[in-house]
Write an enzyme that holds these catalytic residues in place. Structure first.
Site, PDB file in Angstrom:
ATOM      1  N   CYS A  28       0.843  -1.194   0.000  1.00 32.35           N
ATOM      2  CA  CYS A  28       0.000   0.000   0.000  1.00 32.35           C
ATOM      3  C   CYS A  28       0.884   1.251   0.000  1.00 32.35           C
ATOM      4  O   CYS A  28       1.777   1.382   0.833  1.00 32.35           O
ATOM      5  CB  CYS A  28      -0.912   0.014   1.229  1.00 32.35           C
ATOM      6  N   TYR A  56      -2.573   7.702   7.142  1.00 28.70           N
ATOM      7  CA  TYR A  56      -2.465   6.292   7.515  1.00 28.70           C
ATOM      8  C   TYR A  56      -3.687   5.794   8.291  1.00 28.70           C
ATOM      9  O   TYR A  56      -4.247   4.743   7.980  1.00 28.70           O
ATOM     10  CB  TYR A  56      -1.190   6.100   8.341  1.00 28.70           C
ATOM     11  N   VAL A  61       2.771  -4.352   3.384  1.00 25.45           N
ATOM     12  CA  VAL A  61       3.725  -3.246   3.481  1.00 25.45           C
ATOM     13  C   VAL A  61       2.937  -1.982   3.203  1.00 25.45           C
ATOM     14  O   VAL A  61       2.164  -1.923   2.247  1.00 25.45           O
ATOM     15  CB  VAL A  61       4.868  -3.395   2.458  1.00 25.45           C
ATOM     16  N   CYS A  62       3.100  -0.960   4.029  1.00 30.23           N
ATOM     17  CA  CYS A  62       2.406   0.311   3.820  1.00 30.23           C
ATOM     18  C   CYS A  62       3.369   1.445   4.119  1.00 30.23           C
ATOM     19  O   CYS A  62       3.947   1.503   5.208  1.00 30.23           O
ATOM     20  CB  CYS A  62       1.167   0.399   4.721  1.00 30.23           C
ATOM     21  N   PHE A  63       3.553   2.321   3.149  1.00 25.20           N
ATOM     22  CA  PHE A  63       4.455   3.459   3.377  1.00 25.20           C
ATOM     23  C   PHE A  63       4.002   4.643   2.538  1.00 25.20           C
ATOM     24  O   PHE A  63       3.120   4.524   1.690  1.00 25.20           O
ATOM     25  CB  PHE A  63       5.910   3.080   3.083  1.00 25.20           C
TER      26      PHE A  63
END
Length: 199
Positions: free
Chosen positions: A148, A156, A176-178
């Site tokens: 993401c 977020y 994975v989210c960044f």
């Protein structure tokens, strides 16, 4: 010390002689044994040539099988084209499905939905679900991993609120989210996935 060196030399010579007997005809080995010829590096005699030829033949055979395997593998790859001229919407190999990143385009358009991170996240996940369904993934429960991307990592929490509506089971996909910023066409969120198809 001299004895040890001599012993090592004799062992080395015996090893070389054994290889020569294996590689050359026995007459050459006898000549070496009585000192009439200098040792030659093994694997350059007739036996070695035959061995090399066999190896080349085996390598060629393996290459043919490898090419056939690659052709078979290519037949196993299924593609969902999507609307972009630059990439596929998804590709599957066996029962694994890999999607490209999806953004919050309104259906049938290249226009992002309005309303900020919440509506864009919801539309992004709807678009992702549609691509997965076209690839044979019956449910988001079959998603194994998502990546993401957020335009602004400050979104977020708001992003997660909508995300959890779609991935509500106790066991959720790896993720994975960044927030890298600079998403295409001004999108606030982009998501891709790896899933297991039903077919």
């Amino acid at each position: 010390t001299q004895y040890n060196i001599n012993s090592m030399a004799k062992l080395s010579y015996a090893w070389l002689l054994a290889l020569t007997v294996w590689t050359f005809e026995s007459e050459t080995a006898v000549a070496l044994l009585v000192g009439k010829r200098r040792p030659i590096i093994p694997f350059i005699g007739r036996g070695a040539i035959s061995s090399s030829a066999a190896k080349l033949q085996l390598r060629a055979s393996n290459n043919i099988h490898a090419n056939n395997d690659e052709a078979d593998d290519a037949d196993d790859i299924k593609v969902v084209q999507g609307n972009s001229p630059f990439y596929s919407a998804a590709q599957s190999f066996g029962n694994l499905v890999f999607t490209s990143g999806q953004v919050g385009f309104a259906p049938g358009t290249r226009t992002l939905v309005e309303g900020g991170i919440g509506p864009q996240t919801r539309q992004t996940l709807e678009n992702l679900k549609a691509v997965l369904e076209e690839s044979g993934v019956a449910s988001l429960d079959q998603v194994m991993k998502t990546t993401c991307y957020l335009e602004d990592i400050a979104d977020y929490d708001a992003f997660n609120q909508v995300y959890l509506e779609y991935f509500s089971k106790e066991v959720k996909p790896a993720r994975v989210c960044f927030g890298p910023g600079g998403l295409p066409l001004g999108a606030l969120v982009e998501i891709d996935a790896i899933a297991v198809s039903s077919s």
